[in-house]
Design a protein around this motif. Structure first.
Motif, PDB file in Angstrom:
ATOM      1  N   ALA A  16       0.815  -1.263   0.000  1.00 53.42           N
ATOM      2  CA  ALA A  16      -0.260  -0.038  -0.068  1.00 53.42           C
ATOM      3  C   ALA A  16       0.823   1.131  -0.094  1.00 53.42           C
ATOM      4  O   ALA A  16       0.521   2.411  -0.858  1.00 53.42           O
ATOM      5  CB  ALA A  16      -0.846  -0.133   1.115  1.00 53.42           C
ATOM      6  N   VAL A  17       1.916   1.050   0.774  1.00 56.42           N
ATOM      7  CA  VAL A  17       2.823   2.278   0.818  1.00 56.42           C
ATOM      8  C   VAL A  17       3.432   2.571  -0.632  1.00 56.42           C
ATOM      9  O   VAL A  17       3.514   3.803  -1.137  1.00 56.42           O
ATOM     10  CB  VAL A  17       3.975   2.116   1.686  1.00 56.42           C
ATOM     11  N   VAL A  18       3.891   1.501  -1.216  1.00 58.26           N
ATOM     12  CA  VAL A  18       4.492   1.829  -2.501  1.00 58.26           C
ATOM     13  C   VAL A  18       3.535   2.454  -3.632  1.00 58.26           C
ATOM     14  O   VAL A  18       3.891   2.992  -4.427  1.00 58.26           O
ATOM     15  CB  VAL A  18       5.300   0.662  -3.099  1.00 58.26           C
ATOM     16  N   ALA A  19       2.247   1.522  -3.433  1.00 59.04           N
ATOM     17  CA  ALA A  19       1.253   2.068  -4.383  1.00 59.04           C
ATOM     18  C   ALA A  19       0.975   3.579  -4.306  1.00 59.04           C
ATOM     19  O   ALA A  19       0.585   4.055  -5.033  1.00 59.04           O
ATOM     20  CB  ALA A  19      -0.151   1.103  -4.144  1.00 59.04           C
ATOM     21  N   GLY A  20       0.868   3.840  -2.934  1.00 59.01           N
ATOM     22  CA  GLY A  20       0.699   5.356  -2.686  1.00 59.01           C
ATOM     23  C   GLY A  20       1.689   6.291  -3.322  1.00 59.01           C
ATOM     24  O   GLY A  20       1.436   7.490  -4.145  1.00 59.01           O
ATOM     25  N   LEU A  21       2.680   5.925  -3.160  1.00 55.34           N
ATOM     26  CA  LEU A  21       4.132   6.695  -3.771  1.00 55.34           C
ATOM     27  C   LEU A  21       3.883   6.783  -5.096  1.00 55.34           C
ATOM     28  O   LEU A  21       4.173   7.838  -5.765  1.00 55.34           O
ATOM     29  CB  LEU A  21       5.189   6.244  -2.973  1.00 55.34           C
ATOM     30  N   LEU A  22       3.735   5.522  -5.891  1.00 56.73           N
ATOM     31  CA  LEU A  22       3.618   5.606  -7.236  1.00 56.73           C
ATOM     32  C   LEU A  22       2.293   6.397  -7.776  1.00 56.73           C
ATOM     33  O   LEU A  22       2.696   7.252  -8.728  1.00 56.73           O
ATOM     34  CB  LEU A  22       3.343   4.305  -7.629  1.00 56.73           C
ATOM     35  N   PHE A  23       1.314   6.424  -6.946  1.00 55.56           N
ATOM     36  CA  PHE A  23       0.089   6.990  -7.424  1.00 55.56           C
ATOM     37  C   PHE A  23       0.647   8.742  -7.542  1.00 55.56           C
ATOM     38  O   PHE A  23       0.153   9.391  -8.543  1.00 55.56           O
ATOM     39  CB  PHE A  23      -1.089   6.764  -6.532  1.00 55.56           C
ATOM     40  N   LEU A  56      -0.271  -3.515  -6.881  1.00 59.05           N
ATOM     41  CA  LEU A  56      -0.195  -3.282  -5.285  1.00 59.05           C
ATOM     42  C   LEU A  56      -0.982  -2.566  -4.359  1.00 59.05           C
ATOM     43  O   LEU A  56      -1.403  -3.182  -3.313  1.00 59.05           O
ATOM     44  CB  LEU A  56       0.985  -2.278  -5.204  1.00 59.05           C
ATOM     45  N   SER A  57      -2.016  -1.839  -4.997  1.00 63.53           N
ATOM     46  CA  SER A  57      -3.150  -1.314  -4.135  1.00 63.53           C
ATOM     47  C   SER A  57      -4.031  -2.395  -3.657  1.00 63.53           C
ATOM     48  O   SER A  57      -4.516  -2.423  -2.724  1.00 63.53           O
ATOM     49  CB  SER A  57      -3.789  -0.377  -5.140  1.00 63.53           C
ATOM     50  N   LEU A  58      -4.359  -3.341  -4.873  1.00 63.05           N
ATOM     51  CA  LEU A  58      -5.214  -4.392  -4.679  1.00 63.05           C
ATOM     52  C   LEU A  58      -4.718  -5.397  -3.580  1.00 63.05           C
ATOM     53  O   LEU A  58      -5.399  -5.692  -2.432  1.00 63.05           O
ATOM     54  CB  LEU A  58      -5.366  -5.231  -5.897  1.00 63.05           C
ATOM     55  N   ALA A  59      -3.261  -5.589  -3.343  1.00 62.67           N
ATOM     56  CA  ALA A  59      -2.859  -6.271  -2.288  1.00 62.67           C
ATOM     57  C   ALA A  59      -2.860  -5.681  -1.281  1.00 62.67           C
ATOM     58  O   ALA A  59      -3.085  -6.218  -0.026  1.00 62.67           O
ATOM     59  CB  ALA A  59      -1.353  -6.669  -2.816  1.00 62.67           C
ATOM     60  N   GLY A  60      -2.765  -4.174  -1.249  1.00 59.08           N
ATOM     61  CA  GLY A  60      -2.612  -3.362   0.097  1.00 59.08           C
ATOM     62  C   GLY A  60      -4.123  -3.434   0.774  1.00 59.08           C
ATOM     63  O   GLY A  60      -4.311  -3.625   2.043  1.00 59.08           O
ATOM     64  N   ILE A  61      -5.225  -2.902  -0.179  1.00 60.30           N
ATOM     65  CA  ILE A  61      -6.405  -2.974   0.666  1.00 60.30           C
ATOM     66  C   ILE A  61      -7.160  -4.331   1.183  1.00 60.30           C
ATOM     67  O   ILE A  61      -7.786  -4.436   1.931  1.00 60.30           O
ATOM     68  CB  ILE A  61      -7.689  -2.281  -0.418  1.00 60.30           C
ATOM     69  N   THR A  62      -6.543  -5.446   0.451  1.00 61.92           N
ATOM     70  CA  THR A  62      -6.891  -6.867   0.937  1.00 61.92           C
ATOM     71  C   THR A  62      -6.374  -7.038   2.275  1.00 61.92           C
ATOM     72  O   THR A  62      -7.026  -7.536   3.146  1.00 61.92           O
ATOM     73  CB  THR A  62      -6.410  -7.805  -0.129  1.00 61.92           C
TER      74      THR A  62
END
Length: 229
Positions: A16-23, A56-62
């Motif tokens: 989730a952290v990496v997904a947020g930074l990429l976003f 990565l977001s899917l993995a994070g929110i799961t």
């Protein structure tokens, strides 16, 4: 290496952290999207980052949902399902943007321009088939799912509540994109990126705390047994 629930939870937090930074990163100095830009290397790099972000977001929110199934209850399930569908649709659309659009930009520039218009809140001139309804479905499920999921996380009070508020507010704020065309719509992505970083770090830290508690308990128990002797 032994795979444990705690390690999976912490991994989901990092995702989730990496997904947020990429976003956030893909929005920085993003050029205007047109047919010419679709054929560039920069487009492919940005699209590749968006594909990775969605995964990565899917993995994070799961991980967030599974960590607090009992606390979030039905609202959490509904929000998670809608938010997941939103990210799945986003993943499919970004893959099309990465693989399909550059390959037909020279032969079907009108279609590519219309797909880009639909994706950037414009009005397609021609028929783009199911790309239009898919883009609309992506927007609806992402917006509604993000709002409900954020509310459920806030009520559960397990992860950072400020980040849950930012997630709900950030997703709802995207409604204003067509209303305020003078504002760069990419700015609306920043709160969601910040929220994902905050929630992901909170999940990672919470998983770390859970891992240390059993060890501490065992140590106390050994001391108690030693004292009893």
């Amino acid at each position: 290496m032994t795979i444990t629930t705690t390690k999976l939870v912490r991994a989901a937090g990092l995702c989730a952290v990496v997904a947020g930074l990429l976003f956030i990163a893909v929005q920085i100095k993003h050029p205007p999207i047109d047919v010419a830009f679709v054929s560039t290397t920069e487009w492919k790099l940005r699209q590749g980052a968006k594909v990775l972000m969605a995964v990565l977001s899917l993995a994070g929110i799961t991980g967030m949902y599974l960590r607090q199934v009992k606390q979030t209850r039905v609202l959490g399930l509904l929000g998670y399902v809608l938010f997941s569908v939103g990210y799945l649709l986003m993943l499919g659309l970004e893959i099309v943007g990465l693989v399909v659009l550059p390959s037909i930009a020279d032969t079907s520039p009108g279609y590519v321009a219309d797909v880009v218009a639909a994706a950037t809140n414009g009005k397609p001139v021609g028929d783009i088939g199911l790309m239009g309804p898919l883009s609309t479905a992506n927007g609806v499920t992402y917006l509604l799912g993000g709002f409900l999921f954020g509310v459920a996380l806030f009520r559960a009070n397990v992860l950072a509540r400020w980040a849950a508020v930012v997630l709900s507010a950030g997703t709802v704020a995207t409604i204003a994109i067509p209303i305020v065309p003078q504002v760069n719509f990419r700015l609306f992505a920043l709160p969601i990126g910040v929220a994902m970083v905050g929630l992901g770090y909170s999940l990672w830290r919470e998983g770390r705390s859970s891992a240390t508690r059993p060890a501490a308990t065992s140590t106390i128990a050994r001391h108690d047994l030693a004292g009893a002797k």
